[in-house]
Scaffold this motif. Structure first.
Motif, short mmCIF file in Angstrom:
data_model
loop_
_atom_site.label_atom_id
_atom_site.label_comp_id
_atom_site.label_asym_id
_atom_site.label_seq_id
_atom_site.Cartn_x
_atom_site.Cartn_y
_atom_site.Cartn_z
N ALA A 160 0.85 -1.20 0.00
CA ALA A 160 0.00 0.00 0.00
C ALA A 160 0.88 1.24 0.00
O ALA A 160 1.87 1.31 0.74
N VAL A 161 0.55 2.20 -0.82
CA VAL A 161 1.25 3.49 -0.80
C VAL A 161 0.25 4.58 -0.41
O VAL A 161 -0.78 4.74 -1.07
N VAL A 162 0.54 5.25 0.69
CA VAL A 162 -0.29 6.37 1.13
C VAL A 162 0.43 7.64 0.70
O VAL A 162 1.60 7.84 1.07
N ILE A 163 -0.22 8.49 -0.08
CA ILE A 163 0.42 9.75 -0.48
C ILE A 163 -0.17 10.85 0.39
O ILE A 163 -1.37 11.13 0.33
N GLY A 164 0.69 11.43 1.23
CA GLY A 164 0.26 12.44 2.21
C GLY A 164 0.52 11.93 3.62
O GLY A 164 0.34 10.74 3.90
N ARG A 165 0.98 12.83 4.48
CA ARG A 165 1.33 12.41 5.85
C ARG A 165 0.65 13.28 6.90
O ARG A 165 1.18 13.51 7.99
N SER A 166 -0.53 13.83 6.57
CA SER A 166 -1.22 14.70 7.54
C SER A 166 -1.74 13.86 8.72
O SER A 166 -1.92 12.64 8.61
N LYS A 194 11.22 11.18 -3.26
CA LYS A 194 11.91 11.20 -4.57
C LYS A 194 11.25 10.19 -5.47
O LYS A 194 10.93 9.08 -5.05
N ASP A 195 11.07 10.52 -6.70
CA ASP A 195 10.49 9.65 -7.73
C ASP A 195 9.17 9.01 -7.26
O ASP A 195 9.04 7.79 -7.14
N LEU A 196 8.24 9.88 -6.98
CA LEU A 196 6.93 9.44 -6.48
C LEU A 196 6.25 8.45 -7.44
O LEU A 196 5.66 7.45 -6.99
N ALA A 197 6.38 8.69 -8.73
CA ALA A 197 5.72 7.81 -9.71
C ALA A 197 6.22 6.37 -9.55
O ALA A 197 5.44 5.42 -9.54
N GLU A 198 7.53 6.23 -9.38
CA GLU A 198 8.13 4.90 -9.23
C GLU A 198 7.62 4.23 -7.94
O GLU A 198 7.29 3.05 -7.93
N VAL A 199 7.56 5.00 -6.86
CA VAL A 199 7.05 4.47 -5.58
C VAL A 199 5.59 4.01 -5.76
O VAL A 199 5.21 2.92 -5.33
#
Ligand code: NAD
Length: 289
Positions: A160-166, A194-199
């Motif tokens: 799982a990738v969560v984008i955002g850390r609020s 770094k390289d969000l698309a890859e993550v």
């Protein structure tokens, strides 16, 4: 491709809440929610009114307290103190964002953690990290978990990738996914990643909570991934009567073509947030016994 219907799942959560409310009422206890609005922010007004309306529909006691936009920190603290002591109130919510003269953190800390149905008080943040079930989980990430569960999406063992850390969405979301309920392998991405698309391309499940319209594009998503779009952004649109349309953090059309399930905006995560708030209020009433 499954278009995840947040309205339908929210209706189910509210139906469960309704049953619990009837049972509590039969025991002589009506769950009560107090919503505090400071100032005139139009979006906040809409949110507060819809929360109060939902309470009325479900037979919950509710109280709406409106303070002027020049209210002082002490004015807000006085209201919170009164509500902390009010036995008819089991949940207290101070609508965010308050005007700039208000220290929001101090207000959250002043709320009795047993009435903190937003789940923002440090005691509830700790209980979430500790997986203590007596705590209150922030409504939006709790709603995302419920959407995944009711759609039959397997989180156990998933990347799982969560984008955002609020503190409102990203961090509690990551804790829920990595905990015993989610059992996922979680990566938290943020503005310095770094390289969000890859993550993101590694992810079986993407949770987008960025606050940037249509930021997640098809090239960032693996074929067959599940995408939960938390974002609510206003995008200028002169063809609309209001002059804007709502857009998520995900470029819906192109991502939907690639993934196995996705939430729309509106009608995805949005309706879940209020449903989970009601669920937390019912839980607070039960725990007050
Ligand atoms: P926030 O501004 O507090 O946090 C945004 C996060 O996105 C930050 O952690 C930041 O590091 C990250 N970010 C910003 N730019 C980035 C980039 N270029 N690459 C990677 N990460 C980046 O916002 P929030 O309160 O978490 O809300 C996020 C979105 O969710 C907003 O659109 C908000 O309106 C929406 N929201 C919806 C609900 C709902 O009920 N559906 C509830 C809360 C928030």
């Amino acid at each position: 491709m499954i278009k995840i219907d947040g309205k339908q799942v929210a209706a189910k959560v509210l139906e469960e809440a309704k049953t619990a409310i009837s049972e509590l009422k039969a025991q002589g206890l009506t769950p009560g929610l107090a919503v505090v609005l400071i100032g005139e922010d139009p979006a906040s007004k809409v949110y507060v009114n819809s929360k109060v309306k939902k309470c009325a529909e479900l037979g919950l006691h509710s109280e709406k307290i409106v303070l002027p936009s020049d209210a002082s920190q002490q004015d807000v603290l006085d209201v919170v103190k009164r509500l902390n002591e009010d036995a008819q109130i089991h949940g207290i919510l101070v609508q965010s964002p308050p005007p700039p003269q208000i220290d929001e953190d101090a207000i959250v800390r002043a709320i009795d953690p047993r009435k903190d149905v937003d789940g923002f008080h440090p005691e509830n943040v700790a209980k979430l990290a500790l997986e203590d079930p007596t705590g209150y989980v922030p409504c939006t990430p709790a709603g995302c978990m419920r959407l995944l569960k009711d759609t039959g999406i397997e989180t156990s063992g998933a990347e799982a990738v969560v984008i955002g850390r609020s503190m409102i969405v990203g961090k509690p979301m990551a804790l829920l996914l990595m905990g015993k309920e989610g059992n996922a392998t979680v990566t938290v991405a943020h503005s310095r990643t770094k390289d969000l698309a890859e993550v993101c391309r590694r992810a079986d499940i993407i949770i987008a909570a960025i606050g940037k319209a249509e930021f997640v594009t098809a090239d960032m998503v693996k074929e067959g991934a599940v995408v939960i779009d938390v974002g609510i952004n206003r995008v200028e649109d002169s063809s609309r009567e209001k002059g804007y349309r709502l857009a998520g953090d995900v470029a819906y059309e192109e991502v939907a073509a690639k993934c196995s399930a996705i939430t729309p905006v509106p009608g995805g995560v949005g309706p879940m947030t209020i449903a989970m708030l009601i669920q937390n209020t019912v839980k607070a009433a039960k725990q007050s016994i």
